[in-house]
Scaffold this motif. Structure first.
Motif, PDB file in Angstrom:
ATOM      1  N   ALA A  28     -71.550  40.500 -28.712  1.00  0.00           N
ATOM      2  CA  ALA A  28     -70.676  39.957 -29.753  1.00  0.00           C
ATOM      3  C   ALA A  28     -71.001  40.669 -31.067  1.00  0.00           C
ATOM      4  CB  ALA A  28     -70.846  38.449 -29.866  1.00  0.00           C
ATOM      5  N   PHE A  29     -70.675  40.011 -32.183  1.00  0.00           N
ATOM      6  CA  PHE A  29     -70.851  40.630 -33.500  1.00  0.00           C
ATOM      7  C   PHE A  29     -71.861  39.855 -34.336  1.00  0.00           C
ATOM      8  CE2 PHE A  29     -66.488  41.722 -32.222  1.00  0.00           C
ATOM      9  CZ  PHE A  29     -66.591  43.098 -32.264  1.00  0.00           C
ATOM     10  N   GLU A  30     -72.459  40.548 -35.278  1.00  0.00           N
ATOM     11  CA  GLU A  30     -73.392  39.914 -36.199  1.00  0.00           C
ATOM     12  C   GLU A  30     -72.634  38.980 -37.130  1.00  0.00           C
ATOM     13  OE1 GLU A  30     -76.461  38.427 -37.674  1.00  0.00           O
ATOM     14  OE2 GLU A  30     -76.744  40.005 -36.177  1.00  0.00           O
ATOM     15  N   ARG A  31     -73.180  37.785 -37.297  1.00  0.00           N
ATOM     16  CA  ARG A  31     -72.605  36.758 -38.159  1.00  0.00           C
ATOM     17  C   ARG A  31     -73.626  35.636 -38.223  1.00  0.00           C
ATOM     18  NH1 ARG A  31     -68.374  33.150 -34.517  1.00  0.00           N
ATOM     19  NH2 ARG A  31     -70.048  32.002 -33.492  1.00  0.00           N
ATOM     20  N   PRO A  32     -73.418  34.583 -38.980  1.00  0.00           N
ATOM     21  CA  PRO A  32     -74.322  33.435 -38.882  1.00  0.00           C
ATOM     22  C   PRO A  32     -74.239  32.824 -37.474  1.00  0.00           C
ATOM     23  CG  PRO A  32     -73.064  33.336 -40.918  1.00  0.00           C
ATOM     24  CD  PRO A  32     -72.458  34.433 -40.099  1.00  0.00           C
ATOM     25  N   HIS A  33     -75.365  32.751 -36.807  1.00  0.00           N
ATOM     26  CA  HIS A  33     -75.387  32.291 -35.418  1.00  0.00           C
ATOM     27  C   HIS A  33     -75.815  30.830 -35.330  1.00  0.00           C
ATOM     28  CE1 HIS A  33     -74.757  36.396 -34.115  1.00  0.00           C
ATOM     29  NE2 HIS A  33     -75.805  36.785 -34.826  1.00  0.00           N
ATOM     30  N   LEU A  34     -75.528  30.215 -34.197  1.00  0.00           N
ATOM     31  CA  LEU A  34     -75.969  28.851 -33.960  1.00  0.00           C
ATOM     32  C   LEU A  34     -77.493  28.798 -33.909  1.00  0.00           C
ATOM     33  CD1 LEU A  34     -73.489  27.704 -31.139  1.00  0.00           C
ATOM     34  CD2 LEU A  34     -73.399  27.134 -33.570  1.00  0.00           C
ATOM     35  N   LEU A  44     -58.364  55.453 -43.138  1.00  0.00           N
ATOM     36  CA  LEU A  44     -57.760  54.645 -44.196  1.00  0.00           C
ATOM     37  C   LEU A  44     -58.612  54.726 -45.463  1.00  0.00           C
ATOM     38  CD1 LEU A  44     -56.798  51.488 -42.108  1.00  0.00           C
ATOM     39  CD2 LEU A  44     -55.213  53.136 -43.122  1.00  0.00           C
ATOM     40  N   ASP A  45     -57.959  54.590 -46.592  1.00  0.00           N
ATOM     41  CA  ASP A  45     -58.645  54.599 -47.883  1.00  0.00           C
ATOM     42  C   ASP A  45     -58.237  53.351 -48.673  1.00  0.00           C
ATOM     43  OD1 ASP A  45     -60.084  55.294 -50.118  1.00  0.00           O
ATOM     44  OD2 ASP A  45     -58.499  56.617 -50.908  1.00  0.00           O
ATOM     45  N   PRO A  46     -59.191  52.436 -48.879  1.00  0.00           N
ATOM     46  CA  PRO A  46     -60.582  52.473 -48.419  1.00  0.00           C
ATOM     47  C   PRO A  46     -60.685  52.140 -46.933  1.00  0.00           C
ATOM     48  CG  PRO A  46     -60.157  50.419 -49.570  1.00  0.00           C
ATOM     49  CD  PRO A  46     -58.902  51.237 -49.716  1.00  0.00           C
ATOM     50  N   ALA A  47     -61.797  52.525 -46.333  1.00  0.00           N
ATOM     51  CA  ALA A  47     -61.999  52.290 -44.905  1.00  0.00           C
ATOM     52  C   ALA A  47     -62.165  50.805 -44.617  1.00  0.00           C
ATOM     53  CB  ALA A  47     -63.227  53.050 -44.431  1.00  0.00           C
ATOM     54  N   LEU A  48     -61.834  50.409 -43.383  1.00  0.00           N
ATOM     55  CA  LEU A  48     -62.091  49.040 -42.976  1.00  0.00           C
ATOM     56  C   LEU A  48     -63.590  48.781 -42.969  1.00  0.00           C
ATOM     57  CD1 LEU A  48     -59.245  49.619 -41.045  1.00  0.00           C
ATOM     58  CD2 LEU A  48     -59.833  47.236 -40.592  1.00  0.00           C
ATOM     59  N   PRO A  49     -64.012  47.567 -43.297  1.00  0.00           N
ATOM     60  CA  PRO A  49     -65.440  47.245 -43.219  1.00  0.00           C
ATOM     61  C   PRO A  49     -65.959  47.410 -41.785  1.00  0.00           C
ATOM     62  CG  PRO A  49     -64.249  45.544 -44.423  1.00  0.00           C
ATOM     63  CD  PRO A  49     -63.212  46.437 -43.805  1.00  0.00           C
ATOM     64  N   THR A  50     -67.164  47.874 -41.671  1.00  0.00           N
ATOM     65  CA  THR A  50     -67.772  48.031 -40.347  1.00  0.00           C
ATOM     66  C   THR A  50     -68.292  46.678 -39.839  1.00  0.00           C
ATOM     67  OG1 THR A  50     -69.946  48.531 -41.303  1.00  0.00           O
ATOM     68  CG2 THR A  50     -68.464  50.390 -40.869  1.00  0.00           C
ATOM     69  N   ARG A  51     -68.590  46.637 -38.537  1.00  0.00           N
ATOM     70  CA  ARG A  51     -69.165  45.437 -37.924  1.00  0.00           C
ATOM     71  C   ARG A  51     -70.380  45.837 -37.105  1.00  0.00           C
ATOM     72  NH1 ARG A  51     -64.168  42.514 -34.924  1.00  0.00           N
ATOM     73  NH2 ARG A  51     -63.978  44.557 -33.941  1.00  0.00           N
TER      74      ARG A  51
END
Length: 305
Positions: free
Chosen positions: A148-154, A261-268
């Motif tokens: 999955a992706f980094e985020r606040p986890h349980l 794209l300018d600006p680039a999409l945020p990375t994950r």
């Protein structure tokens, strides 16, 4: 009489179904037998565990406490059984992997191929689901690992960063088109004049894209929504529609072309999730090592510090 494992499972079933009848059907035993077994458990622990006075059967305070510990005991027992069956030489084993759907488009195939080639005796159970369900399943011991992706986890979930996922605008590539080593980035405001095909709202990627567009005041013209990355890539390569996908998807599709794209999409940050203090089988360790090696081999960006 000391409680036995069946008593724990029977009590949990009644609590989950809120009914002796439905629980007995799920357990494939008779209702009188189930009722008798639960009463035996109540006598053994010396407390009333179920409130039978209402339309639905509910746990008492003592019952809720008992079920909490019973679930933990059954989870630990299942882990112990897997540990006994687990062989360090990896001649056999089983891995339960849950992942968010986007990864099936570019990461799962190479990972499974590498695992099967290195350890053909390991069987794999693979499930796609939203990240909230992945983390809940890890805590319930329904899965061994999650992608999955980094985020606040349980609470109780630990995350190991694997790589940084970059995203970009994707369009169809002409059959005779040659890669342009340095095309000019497309200003984000120009996305408003394009017809887009995007993943549906239940994908984490869609939320990521929506947030990016909103932050730059772009109101997109969404012509197609799809709940499959594979469907989206087929639509884009056969039409004039554009989409936004991880760059790694584009790398595996020669008929697709990435537009910066300018600006680039945020990375994950892509992470490997597990339950804290959970038993780590040899199959889990092998998969973790293979995943780290594969993302290095494929040149995915290192996780941001």
């Amino acid at each position: 009489m000391a409680p036995e494992l069946r008593h724990l499972r029977y009590l949990i079933a009644v609590a989950e179904h809120g009914s002796f009848t439905r629980a007995a059907e799920a357990l494939r035993i008779s209702q009188p037998t189930l009722s008798q077994q639960v009463k035996q458990l109540e006598r053994a622990v010396g407390a009333q565990l179920l409130d039978r006075t209402g339309r639905a059967v509910r746990l008492t305070d003592a019952g809720a406490t008992y079920v909490h510990h019973a679930r933990g005991a059954l989870r630990d027992l299942a882990a112990a059984e897997r540990a006994v069956k687990d062989l360090a030489d990896l001649s056999r084993g089983h891995l339960r992997l849950a992942l968010t759907p986007t990864f099936t488009a570019y990461l799962v195939g190479p990972l499974v191929a590498a695992l099967h080639e290195a350890h053909p005796g390991i069987t794999l159970e693979l499930l796609e689901m939203p990240q909230d369900d992945i983390e809940a399943g890890l805590l319930a011991d329904d899965h061994d690992l999650g992608l999955a992706f980094e985020r606040p986890h349980l609470p109780g979930i630990t995350a190991t960063p694997l790589f940084t996922e970059t995203l970009g605008l994707v369009v169809a590539a002409a059959e005779d088109e040659r890669p342009d080593p340095g095309p000019a980035p497309l200003p984000v405001r120009d996305l408003a004049r394009l017809r887009l095909a995007l993943l549906s709202g239940d994908f984490a990627t869609r939320g990521h894209v929506d947030g990016y567009l909103a932050a730059h005041g772009v109101r997109p013209h969404i012509a197609v929504e799809a709940n499959s990355v594979q469907a989206l890539t087929e639509i884009v390569r056969r039409t004039s529609l554009a989409t936004v996908l991880p760059d790694a998807v584009t790398h595996d599709h020669p008929r697709l072309r990435r537009v910066a794209l300018d600006p680039a999409l945020p990375t994950r940050t892509v992470t490997l999730l597990r339950r804290e203090s959970a038993y780590e089988s040899a199959a889990s360790r092998a998969f973790t090592e293979l995943a780290a090696r594969l993302v290095r081999t494929r040149g995915y960006p290192r996780p941001a510090d």
